[in-house]
Scaffold this motif. Structure first.
Motif, PDB file in Angstrom:
ATOM      1  N   SER A  91       0.832  -1.212   0.000  1.00  0.00           N
ATOM      2  CA  SER A  91       0.000   0.000   0.000  1.00  0.00           C
ATOM      3  C   SER A  91       0.862   1.256   0.000  1.00  0.00           C
ATOM      4  O   SER A  91       0.536   2.240  -0.669  1.00  0.00           O
ATOM      5  N   ALA A  92       1.976   1.236   0.724  1.00  0.00           N
ATOM      6  CA  ALA A  92       2.875   2.397   0.747  1.00  0.00           C
ATOM      7  C   ALA A  92       3.527   2.601  -0.616  1.00  0.00           C
ATOM      8  O   ALA A  92       3.673   3.742  -1.087  1.00  0.00           O
ATOM      9  N   PHE A  93       3.921   1.519  -1.282  1.00  0.00           N
ATOM     10  CA  PHE A  93       4.500   1.613  -2.623  1.00  0.00           C
ATOM     11  C   PHE A  93       3.475   2.197  -3.596  1.00  0.00           C
ATOM     12  O   PHE A  93       3.769   3.120  -4.356  1.00  0.00           O
ATOM     13  N   ALA A 128       4.169  -4.768  -4.208  1.00  0.00           N
ATOM     14  CA  ALA A 128       3.717  -4.807  -5.597  1.00  0.00           C
ATOM     15  C   ALA A 128       2.570  -3.830  -5.807  1.00  0.00           C
ATOM     16  O   ALA A 128       1.738  -3.632  -4.923  1.00  0.00           O
ATOM     17  N   ALA A 129       2.549  -3.231  -6.999  1.00  0.00           N
ATOM     18  CA  ALA A 129       1.476  -2.302  -7.355  1.00  0.00           C
ATOM     19  C   ALA A 129       1.212  -2.379  -8.855  1.00  0.00           C
ATOM     20  O   ALA A 129       2.084  -2.754  -9.640  1.00  0.00           O
ATOM     21  N   GLY A 161       8.459   7.676  -8.059  1.00  0.00           N
ATOM     22  CA  GLY A 161       7.807   6.844  -7.044  1.00  0.00           C
ATOM     23  C   GLY A 161       8.633   5.613  -6.708  1.00  0.00           C
ATOM     24  O   GLY A 161       8.784   5.258  -5.540  1.00  0.00           O
ATOM     25  N   VAL A 162       9.197   4.973  -7.731  1.00  0.00           N
ATOM     26  CA  VAL A 162      10.055   3.802  -7.507  1.00  0.00           C
ATOM     27  C   VAL A 162      11.296   4.220  -6.732  1.00  0.00           C
ATOM     28  O   VAL A 162      11.678   3.562  -5.748  1.00  0.00           O
ATOM     29  N   VAL A 170      10.710   1.472   1.392  1.00  0.00           N
ATOM     30  CA  VAL A 170       9.448   0.844   1.011  1.00  0.00           C
ATOM     31  C   VAL A 170       9.769  -0.149  -0.108  1.00  0.00           C
ATOM     32  O   VAL A 170       9.450   0.049  -1.264  1.00  0.00           O
ATOM     33  N   SER A 171      10.473  -1.189   0.266  1.00  0.00           N
ATOM     34  CA  SER A 171      10.853  -2.234  -0.683  1.00  0.00           C
ATOM     35  C   SER A 171      11.048  -3.524   0.102  1.00  0.00           C
ATOM     36  O   SER A 171      10.996  -3.518   1.329  1.00  0.00           O
ATOM     37  N   ALA A 172      11.298  -4.611  -0.603  1.00  0.00           N
ATOM     38  CA  ALA A 172      11.439  -5.906   0.071  1.00  0.00           C
ATOM     39  C   ALA A 172      12.543  -5.875   1.110  1.00  0.00           C
ATOM     40  O   ALA A 172      12.443  -6.514   2.148  1.00  0.00           O
ATOM     41  N   SER A 173      13.603  -5.108   0.858  1.00  0.00           N
ATOM     42  CA  SER A 173      14.695  -5.046   1.829  1.00  0.00           C
ATOM     43  C   SER A 173      14.354  -4.157   3.022  1.00  0.00           C
ATOM     44  O   SER A 173      15.083  -4.133   3.994  1.00  0.00           O
ATOM     45  N   GLY A 174      13.220  -3.459   2.938  1.00  0.00           N
ATOM     46  CA  GLY A 174      12.805  -2.594   4.037  1.00  0.00           C
ATOM     47  C   GLY A 174      12.068  -3.328   5.143  1.00  0.00           C
ATOM     48  O   GLY A 174      11.657  -2.743   6.125  1.00  0.00           O
TER      49      GLY A 174
END
Length: 180
Positions: A91-93, A128-129, A161-162, A170-174
């Motif tokens: 949702s944040a992404f 994912a978005a 945005g990315v 705001v990513s998998a590593s986050g």
């Protein structure tokens, strides 16, 4: 349906986003770089695209163009971003993408949506978005989606945005325990 062919505009914008992100040091993995499908069966093709959203990848983004039937085309316009509760940061992404694209393009915001389990998002194990960058069936959006300058701004908003998602975690590593 409408002023443009979705697959052509989506690919065009995707390539523009890639060309903005790569010089910034972002490794971009595309599901396609030419007008082709991964698999001939649509359901299998969507599943193959979604399979790219696996751990080791930081973010998954799907770019689309929306449409409505001609009878209701005037009601459908603007940008909307979809997310599924597949990951705590999806949702944040999605919000970062929506905010940046609206800020750069001035398009009408249809907001964030998550009331449908979209095939390309639901099984992703990373943030994912899916962004719908306009309505090909709407008279104004349809013209914008034919304008290279507008498509540049859409791509810039998506790339921002990315980048913001990657920089702010705001990513998998986050997420603790996630990553490569």
């Amino acid at each position: 349906m409408g002023a443009v062919v979705e697959k052509q505009v989506a690919l065009d914008v995707s390539l523009r986003v890639r060309d903005l992100l790569r010089p910034a040091g972002v490794e971009v993995v595309m599901t396609r770089e030419t007008d082709r499908e991964l698999l001939p069966d649509k359901a299998a093709d969507l599943q193959a695209r979604a399979a790219l959203g696996t751990p080791g990848t930081q973010l998954f983004l799907s770019i689309h163009v929306n449409a409505m039937p001609a009878a209701s085309a005037l009601r459908g316009y603007g940008v909307e971003t979809w997310w599924n509760p597949n990951h705590p940061l999806s949702s944040a992404f999605a919000a970062l993408l929506q905010t940046n694209v609206i800020a750069v393009t001035g398009a009408f915001s249809q907001g964030l949506k998550n009331n449908r389990a979209l095939a390309v998002l639901r099984n992703s194990r990373i943030p994912a978005a899916l962004i719908e960058i306009g309505y090909t069936s709407h008279p104004v959006d349809g013209l914008n989606l034919q304008n290279p300058n507008y498509l540049d701004r859409v791509a810039l908003g998506i790339a921002q945005g990315v980048r913001e998602a990657l920089v702010t975690g705001v990513s998998a590593s986050g997420v603790a325990g996630a990553g490569k």
